[in-house]
Design a protein around this motif. Structure first.
Motif, PDB file in Angstrom:
ATOM      1  N   GLU A  60      47.611  31.800  55.900  1.00 32.98           N
ATOM      2  CA  GLU A  60      48.402  31.330  57.038  1.00 32.98           C
ATOM      3  C   GLU A  60      49.278  32.439  57.610  1.00 32.98           C
ATOM      4  O   GLU A  60      49.584  32.441  58.805  1.00 32.98           O
ATOM      5  CB  GLU A  60      49.252  30.127  56.622  1.00 32.98           C
ATOM      6  N   ALA A  61      49.638  33.405  56.775  1.00 37.57           N
ATOM      7  CA  ALA A  61      50.444  34.549  57.233  1.00 37.57           C
ATOM      8  C   ALA A  61      49.567  35.666  57.795  1.00 37.57           C
ATOM      9  O   ALA A  61      50.073  36.733  58.148  1.00 37.57           O
ATOM     10  CB  ALA A  61      51.287  35.075  56.076  1.00 37.57           C
ATOM     11  N   GLY A  62      48.242  35.411  57.860  1.00 37.48           N
ATOM     12  CA  GLY A  62      47.326  36.400  58.417  1.00 37.48           C
ATOM     13  C   GLY A  62      46.842  37.440  57.427  1.00 37.48           C
ATOM     14  O   GLY A  62      46.287  38.466  57.824  1.00 37.48           O
ATOM     15  N   GLU A  63      47.048  37.180  56.141  1.00 38.59           N
ATOM     16  CA  GLU A  63      46.645  38.133  55.110  1.00 38.59           C
ATOM     17  C   GLU A  63      45.377  37.638  54.412  1.00 38.59           C
ATOM     18  O   GLU A  63      45.398  36.615  53.734  1.00 38.59           O
ATOM     19  CB  GLU A  63      47.790  38.307  54.102  1.00 38.59           C
ATOM     20  N   ASP A  64      44.286  38.345  54.623  1.00 36.93           N
ATOM     21  CA  ASP A  64      43.008  37.983  54.015  1.00 36.93           C
ATOM     22  C   ASP A  64      43.025  38.362  52.543  1.00 36.93           C
ATOM     23  O   ASP A  64      43.343  39.514  52.186  1.00 36.93           O
ATOM     24  CB  ASP A  64      41.872  38.717  54.733  1.00 36.93           C
ATOM     25  N   PHE A  65      42.670  37.414  51.661  1.00 37.56           N
ATOM     26  CA  PHE A  65      42.749  37.665  50.229  1.00 37.56           C
ATOM     27  C   PHE A  65      41.801  38.784  49.796  1.00 37.56           C
ATOM     28  O   PHE A  65      42.177  39.630  48.981  1.00 37.56           O
ATOM     29  CB  PHE A  65      42.477  36.379  49.439  1.00 37.56           C
ATOM     30  N   ALA A  66      40.590  38.805  50.328  1.00 33.39           N
ATOM     31  CA  ALA A  66      39.641  39.859  49.942  1.00 33.39           C
ATOM     32  C   ALA A  66      40.157  41.228  50.374  1.00 33.39           C
ATOM     33  O   ALA A  66      40.105  42.190  49.592  1.00 33.39           O
ATOM     34  CB  ALA A  66      38.265  39.584  50.538  1.00 33.39           C
ATOM     35  N   ASP A  67      40.661  41.327  51.592  1.00 33.35           N
ATOM     36  CA  ASP A  67      41.202  42.603  52.053  1.00 33.35           C
ATOM     37  C   ASP A  67      42.390  43.027  51.195  1.00 33.35           C
ATOM     38  O   ASP A  67      42.540  44.206  50.852  1.00 33.35           O
ATOM     39  CB  ASP A  67      41.634  42.519  53.513  1.00 33.35           C
ATOM     40  N   PHE A  68      43.242  42.061  50.852  1.00 34.81           N
ATOM     41  CA  PHE A  68      44.390  42.323  49.990  1.00 34.81           C
ATOM     42  C   PHE A  68      43.924  42.889  48.647  1.00 34.81           C
ATOM     43  O   PHE A  68      44.419  43.922  48.185  1.00 34.81           O
ATOM     44  CB  PHE A  68      45.183  41.021  49.801  1.00 34.81           C
ATOM     45  N   CYS A  69      42.946  42.235  48.033  1.00 37.15           N
ATOM     46  CA  CYS A  69      42.453  42.665  46.716  1.00 37.15           C
ATOM     47  C   CYS A  69      41.822  44.049  46.772  1.00 37.15           C
ATOM     48  O   CYS A  69      42.123  44.919  45.952  1.00 37.15           O
ATOM     49  CB  CYS A  69      41.444  41.656  46.175  1.00 37.15           C
ATOM     50  N   TRP A  70      40.941  44.244  47.736  1.00 34.91           N
ATOM     51  CA  TRP A  70      40.252  45.529  47.844  1.00 34.91           C
ATOM     52  C   TRP A  70      41.187  46.639  48.306  1.00 34.91           C
ATOM     53  O   TRP A  70      40.914  47.828  48.102  1.00 34.91           O
ATOM     54  CB  TRP A  70      39.005  45.399  48.717  1.00 34.91           C
ATOM     55  N   GLY A  71      42.309  46.261  48.879  1.00 35.64           N
ATOM     56  CA  GLY A  71      43.315  47.256  49.250  1.00 35.64           C
ATOM     57  C   GLY A  71      43.893  47.978  48.041  1.00 35.64           C
ATOM     58  O   GLY A  71      44.337  49.127  48.150  1.00 35.64           O
ATOM     59  N   PHE A  72      43.884  47.326  46.885  1.00 33.60           N
ATOM     60  CA  PHE A  72      44.392  47.969  45.670  1.00 33.60           C
ATOM     61  C   PHE A  72      43.609  49.237  45.337  1.00 33.60           C
ATOM     62  O   PHE A  72      44.136  50.153  44.725  1.00 33.60           O
ATOM     63  CB  PHE A  72      44.327  47.028  44.461  1.00 33.60           C
ATOM     64  N   VAL A  73      42.321  49.255  45.701  1.00 29.11           N
ATOM     65  CA  VAL A  73      41.447  50.378  45.333  1.00 29.11           C
ATOM     66  C   VAL A  73      40.929  51.117  46.566  1.00 29.11           C
ATOM     67  O   VAL A  73      39.937  51.852  46.488  1.00 29.11           O
ATOM     68  CB  VAL A  73      40.277  49.900  44.434  1.00 29.11           C
ATOM     69  N   GLY A  74      41.566  50.904  47.697  1.00 27.49           N
ATOM     70  CA  GLY A  74      41.156  51.593  48.910  1.00 27.49           C
ATOM     71  C   GLY A  74      39.772  51.194  49.392  1.00 27.49           C
ATOM     72  O   GLY A  74      39.099  51.963  50.075  1.00 27.49           O
ATOM     73  N   GLY A  75      39.319  49.995  49.017  1.00 23.13           N
ATOM     74  CA  GLY A  75      38.029  49.484  49.481  1.00 23.13           C
ATOM     75  C   GLY A  75      36.826  49.936  48.683  1.00 23.13           C
ATOM     76  O   GLY A  75      35.708  49.471  48.915  1.00 23.13           O
ATOM     77  N   THR A  76      37.026  50.818  47.727  1.00 25.17           N
ATOM     78  CA  THR A  76      35.920  51.369  46.943  1.00 25.17           C
ATOM     79  C   THR A  76      36.215  51.226  45.456  1.00 25.17           C
ATOM     80  O   THR A  76      37.321  51.551  45.010  1.00 25.17           O
ATOM     81  CB  THR A  76      35.742  52.874  47.265  1.00 25.17           C
ATOM     82  N   PRO A  77      35.238  50.751  44.666  1.00 20.98           N
ATOM     83  CA  PRO A  77      35.480  50.608  43.226  1.00 20.98           C
ATOM     84  C   PRO A  77      35.930  51.915  42.575  1.00 20.98           C
ATOM     85  O   PRO A  77      35.438  52.992  42.912  1.00 20.98           O
ATOM     86  CB  PRO A  77      34.117  50.178  42.678  1.00 20.98           C
ATOM     87  N   ILE A  78      36.862  51.789  41.661  1.00 18.50           N
ATOM     88  CA  ILE A  78      37.324  52.924  40.867  1.00 18.50           C
ATOM     89  C   ILE A  78      36.429  53.028  39.636  1.00 18.50           C
ATOM     90  O   ILE A  78      36.191  52.031  38.956  1.00 18.50           O
ATOM     91  CB  ILE A  78      38.791  52.733  40.442  1.00 18.50           C
ATOM     92  N   LYS A  79      35.945  54.220  39.362  1.00 13.94           N
ATOM     93  CA  LYS A  79      35.092  54.456  38.195  1.00 13.94           C
ATOM     94  C   LYS A  79      35.963  54.799  36.997  1.00 13.94           C
ATOM     95  O   LYS A  79      36.771  55.725  37.060  1.00 13.94           O
ATOM     96  CB  LYS A  79      34.132  55.624  38.446  1.00 13.94           C
ATOM     97  N   GLY A  80      35.754  54.044  35.905  1.00 14.97           N
ATOM     98  CA  GLY A  80      36.385  54.409  34.648  1.00 14.97           C
ATOM     99  C   GLY A  80      35.714  55.663  34.112  1.00 14.97           C
ATOM    100  O   GLY A  80      34.701  56.124  34.653  1.00 14.97           O
ATOM    101  N   ASP A  81      36.246  56.210  33.040  1.00 14.44           N
ATOM    102  CA  ASP A  81      35.696  57.457  32.520  1.00 14.44           C
ATOM    103  C   ASP A  81      34.432  57.262  31.682  1.00 14.44           C
ATOM    104  O   ASP A  81      33.824  58.229  31.237  1.00 14.44           O
ATOM    105  CB  ASP A  81      36.757  58.241  31.742  1.00 14.44           C
TER     106      ASP A  81
END
Length: 183
Positions: A108-129
């Motif tokens: 309702e505040a205009g914040e898409d949950f998927a965009d919010f979540c993927w924003g944590f990693v800049g839209g690209t999965p982070i590779k573990g070592d």
């Protein structure tokens, strides 16, 4: 013999989950929300327990439709507490209902949950070592704080990191695993 991450063990259901779901990038906001709720229910338990009960969770929580779950009231909480097919924790059930309301408030505040979540990693999965699999990271600590600031419960940094792995925000398949670099 297929080389998998050791946590998949010999259980065919866990192996299938590992092989087809865990670490696969999830971009659907509702599915990301569902997985976050299931990881919250896992707290203190094994993922195998949640996986065996996942279909019942989906049935009893209206397909994890946030709009429907947000309307759950006291009678629904009691109904869920009385059903042995799921984890019967009042605090986790009430958190899921509250998290549905937080999800809708974001929308309702205009914040898409998927965009919010993927924003944590800049839209690209982070590779573990490929060697170490931490229980939490500074990233999951930050994500946990941001989720809590939006009203979410049962989103501590360990739960959030497990969720990030499950949803493919982080790829923590081990170097010896056939799924490493699969996506």
């Amino acid at each position: 013999m297929t080389n998998r991450c050791p946590w998949a063990g010999a259980d065919p259901q866990m192996q299938a989950y590992h092989d087809t779901e865990w670490g696969v990038p999830e971009r659907d906001g509702r599915a990301l929300w569902e997985k976050l709720q299931l990881d919250g229910f896992q707290a203190g338990l094994s993922w195998a327990t949640i996986l065996r009960k996942r279909d019942a969770f989906r049935e009893l929580f209206a397909g994890f439709d946030p709009e429907k779950v947000a309307r759950f009231g006291d009678a629904d909480v009691e109904r869920l507490l009385g059903d042995a097919r799921i984890i019967r924790s009042r605090s986790k059930i009430e958190a899921t209902i509250g998290n549905a309301r937080a999800y809708l408030a974001m929308r309702e505040a205009g914040e898409d949950f998927a965009d919010f979540c993927w924003g944590f990693v800049g839209g690209t999965p982070i590779k573990g070592d490929g060697v170490h699999v931490p229980a939490k990271t500074p990233l999951s600590e930050d994500a946990s704080k941001q989720l809590r600031a939006r009203g979410f419960k049962f989103v501590g940094p360990v739960i959030v990191y497990a969720w990030m792995q499950a949803c493919g925000l982080v790829d923590d398949h081990l170097a010896c695993c056939f799924r490493r670099d699969a996506e």
